[in-house]
Design a protein around this motif. Structure first.
Motif, PDB file in Angstrom:
ATOM      1  N   ALA A  23      -0.832   4.991  16.325  1.00 57.32           N
ATOM      2  CA  ALA A  23      -2.076   5.522  15.793  1.00 57.32           C
ATOM      3  C   ALA A  23      -1.829   6.719  14.875  1.00 57.32           C
ATOM      4  CB  ALA A  23      -3.012   5.930  16.925  1.00 57.32           C
ATOM      5  N   GLN A  24      -0.693   7.382  15.051  1.00 54.23           N
ATOM      6  CA  GLN A  24      -0.398   8.566  14.261  1.00 54.23           C
ATOM      7  C   GLN A  24       0.290   8.244  12.943  1.00 54.23           C
ATOM      8  OE1 GLN A  24       1.923  11.003  16.810  1.00 54.23           O
ATOM      9  NE2 GLN A  24       0.275  11.352  18.274  1.00 54.23           N
ATOM     10  N   VAL A  25       0.799   7.033  12.792  1.00 48.71           N
ATOM     11  CA  VAL A  25       1.492   6.658  11.566  1.00 48.71           C
ATOM     12  C   VAL A  25       0.472   6.557  10.441  1.00 48.71           C
ATOM     13  CG1 VAL A  25       2.818   4.859  10.427  1.00 48.71           C
ATOM     14  CG2 VAL A  25       3.304   5.449  12.787  1.00 48.71           C
ATOM     15  N   ASN A  26       0.725   7.305   9.391  1.00 47.42           N
ATOM     16  CA  ASN A  26      -0.175   7.299   8.247  1.00 47.42           C
ATOM     17  C   ASN A  26       0.549   6.622   7.092  1.00 47.42           C
ATOM     18  OD1 ASN A  26      -2.133   7.737   6.389  1.00 47.42           O
ATOM     19  ND2 ASN A  26      -1.851   9.933   6.259  1.00 47.42           N
ATOM     20  N   GLY A  27       0.063   5.455   6.684  1.00 47.59           N
ATOM     21  CA  GLY A  27       0.690   4.757   5.580  1.00 47.59           C
ATOM     22  C   GLY A  27       0.474   5.515   4.288  1.00 47.59           C
ATOM     23  N   ARG A  28       1.530   6.058   3.729  1.00 51.10           N
ATOM     24  CA  ARG A  28       1.432   6.846   2.515  1.00 51.10           C
ATOM     25  C   ARG A  28       2.540   6.423   1.573  1.00 51.10           C
ATOM     26  NH1 ARG A  28       3.402  12.327   2.064  1.00 51.10           N
ATOM     27  NH2 ARG A  28       3.093  12.576  -0.122  1.00 51.10           N
ATOM     28  N   ILE A  29       2.254   6.410   0.314  1.00 47.07           N
ATOM     29  CA  ILE A  29       3.259   6.034  -0.677  1.00 47.07           C
ATOM     30  C   ILE A  29       3.861   7.297  -1.250  1.00 47.07           C
ATOM     31  CG2 ILE A  29       3.654   4.816  -2.832  1.00 47.07           C
ATOM     32  CD1 ILE A  29       1.250   3.072  -2.118  1.00 47.07           C
ATOM     33  N   ALA A  30       5.170   7.339  -1.276  1.00 48.91           N
ATOM     34  CA  ALA A  30       5.871   8.525  -1.763  1.00 48.91           C
ATOM     35  C   ALA A  30       5.609   8.721  -3.256  1.00 48.91           C
ATOM     36  CB  ALA A  30       7.362   8.385  -1.517  1.00 48.91           C
ATOM     37  N   LEU A  64       3.528  -6.935  -9.608  1.00 49.09           N
ATOM     38  CA  LEU A  64       2.446  -6.363  -8.805  1.00 49.09           C
ATOM     39  C   LEU A  64       2.309  -7.043  -7.450  1.00 49.09           C
ATOM     40  CD1 LEU A  64      -0.301  -5.803 -11.511  1.00 49.09           C
ATOM     41  CD2 LEU A  64       1.110  -4.081 -10.384  1.00 49.09           C
ATOM     42  N   THR A  65       2.560  -8.347  -7.390  1.00 45.38           N
ATOM     43  CA  THR A  65       2.507  -9.063  -6.117  1.00 45.38           C
ATOM     44  C   THR A  65       3.578  -8.529  -5.170  1.00 45.38           C
ATOM     45  OG1 THR A  65       1.674 -11.035  -7.219  1.00 45.38           O
ATOM     46  CG2 THR A  65       2.602 -11.324  -5.021  1.00 45.38           C
ATOM     47  N   GLY A  66       4.773  -8.342  -5.674  1.00 44.10           N
ATOM     48  CA  GLY A  66       5.850  -7.799  -4.845  1.00 44.10           C
ATOM     49  C   GLY A  66       5.577  -6.368  -4.413  1.00 44.10           C
ATOM     50  N   PHE A  71       4.054  -2.343  -0.322  1.00 45.15           N
ATOM     51  CA  PHE A  71       3.259  -1.160  -0.021  1.00 45.15           C
ATOM     52  C   PHE A  71       1.858  -1.505   0.505  1.00 45.15           C
ATOM     53  CE2 PHE A  71       6.291   0.631  -3.082  1.00 45.15           C
ATOM     54  CZ  PHE A  71       6.746   1.686  -2.323  1.00 45.15           C
ATOM     55  N   GLY A  72       1.657  -2.730   0.926  1.00 46.53           N
ATOM     56  CA  GLY A  72       0.349  -3.155   1.397  1.00 46.53           C
ATOM     57  C   GLY A  72      -0.078  -2.511   2.699  1.00 46.53           C
ATOM     58  N   PHE A  73       0.849  -1.876   3.391  1.00 48.16           N
ATOM     59  CA  PHE A  73       0.531  -1.231   4.672  1.00 48.16           C
ATOM     60  C   PHE A  73      -0.286   0.036   4.490  1.00 48.16           C
ATOM     61  CE2 PHE A  73       4.301   0.888   3.156  1.00 48.16           C
ATOM     62  CZ  PHE A  73       4.039   2.208   3.438  1.00 48.16           C
ATOM     63  N   CYS A  74      -0.372   0.514   3.284  1.00 45.73           N
ATOM     64  CA  CYS A  74      -1.017   1.799   3.016  1.00 45.73           C
ATOM     65  C   CYS A  74      -2.455   1.801   3.532  1.00 45.73           C
ATOM     66  CB  CYS A  74      -0.995   2.076   1.523  1.00 45.73           C
ATOM     67  SG  CYS A  74      -1.632   3.674   1.105  1.00 45.73           S
ATOM     68  N   GLU A  75      -2.808   2.824   4.274  1.00 47.56           N
ATOM     69  CA  GLU A  75      -4.120   2.892   4.904  1.00 47.56           C
ATOM     70  C   GLU A  75      -5.142   3.654   4.075  1.00 47.56           C
ATOM     71  OE1 GLU A  75      -3.353   4.602   8.695  1.00 47.56           O
ATOM     72  OE2 GLU A  75      -2.196   2.885   9.374  1.00 47.56           O
ATOM     73  N   THR A  76      -4.730   4.264   3.011  1.00 51.08           N
ATOM     74  CA  THR A  76      -5.668   5.015   2.172  1.00 51.08           C
ATOM     75  C   THR A  76      -5.942   4.200   0.912  1.00 51.08           C
ATOM     76  OG1 THR A  76      -3.786   6.188   1.247  1.00 51.08           O
ATOM     77  CG2 THR A  76      -4.991   7.288   3.007  1.00 51.08           C
ATOM     78  N   PRO A  77      -7.122   3.606   0.791  1.00 50.95           N
ATOM     79  CA  PRO A  77      -7.388   2.726  -0.351  1.00 50.95           C
ATOM     80  C   PRO A  77      -7.359   3.434  -1.698  1.00 50.95           C
ATOM     81  CG  PRO A  77      -9.337   2.959   1.045  1.00 50.95           C
ATOM     82  CD  PRO A  77      -8.226   3.678   1.715  1.00 50.95           C
TER      83      PRO A  77
END
Length: 134
Positions: A23-30, A64-66, A71-77
Motif C-alpha cells: 500500500a505504501q509503494v507509490n508508482g512514480r516515474i523518475a 509508446l506501446t513498450g 511504466f503502466g504501473f504508475c498510479e498518478t495519472p
C-alpha cells in the motif's frame, strides 16, 4: 513425499512483497526516464526527418506501446497525461510541417472535422485554427 509450495514473504521482516508495504509503494516515474522519453520522441517526430507519416506513426506506436507497458504501473495519472499531451502536440507539428501550402492545410483540417470558421481556404490561418484542432 511431495512438498507444498509456500510463500516466503514471511521470512524477511522488511520484504517489499508483504501486504503492508504494498500500500505504501507509490508508482512514480523518475525524471531521468521522462527526459529519455522526450528525447526519443523528439528523434521519432523530427519534422525534417524525411520519412512518411505512416512510417513515423508506426515507429512511434511501437515505442509508446513498450513505454506504456513498462511504466503502466504508475498510479498518478497526471504523470502519464502530460507526456501524452506533449506527444500529441509533436505529431500535430509533424503534420503541419508536411502540409506546406495553405490550401492543403485547410483541406486536411476540414477533413479532420475542424470547423471552417477560423480557417480560411486561401491559406490565411489564425492561432484559433490550430486550437480548434485539438
Amino acid at each position: 513425499m511431495r512438498r507444498r509450495a509456500r510463500s516466503r514473504s514471511h521470512t524477511h521482516a522488511n520484504s517489499s512483497a508483504s501486504p503492508s508495504n504494498r500500500a505504501q509503494v507509490n508508482g512514480r516515474i523518475a525524471p531521468k526516464a521522462l527526459t529519455r522519453f522526450k528525447d526519443r520522441i523528439r528523434e521519432l517526430t523530427q519534422r525534417t526527418r524525411g520519412v512518411s507519416a505512416d512510417q513515423m506513426i508506426g515507429t512511434l506506436h511501437r515505442y509508446l506501446t513498450g513505454w506504456r507497458g513498462y511504466f503502466g504501473f504508475c498510479e498518478t495519472p497526471s504523470v502519464l497525461q502530460r507526456p501524452d499531451e506533449w506527444v500529441r502536440r509533436r505529431v500535430r507539428c509533424f503534420f503541419w510541417k508536411q502540409w506546406k501550402r495553405g490550401r492543403t492545410r485547410f483541406r486536411e483540417l476540414t477533413a479532420r472535422g475542424v470547423s471552417r470558421g477560423p480557417c480560411r481556404p486561401d491559406g490565411g490561418f489564425s492561432a484559433r485554427c490550430m486550437e480548434t484542432e485539438q
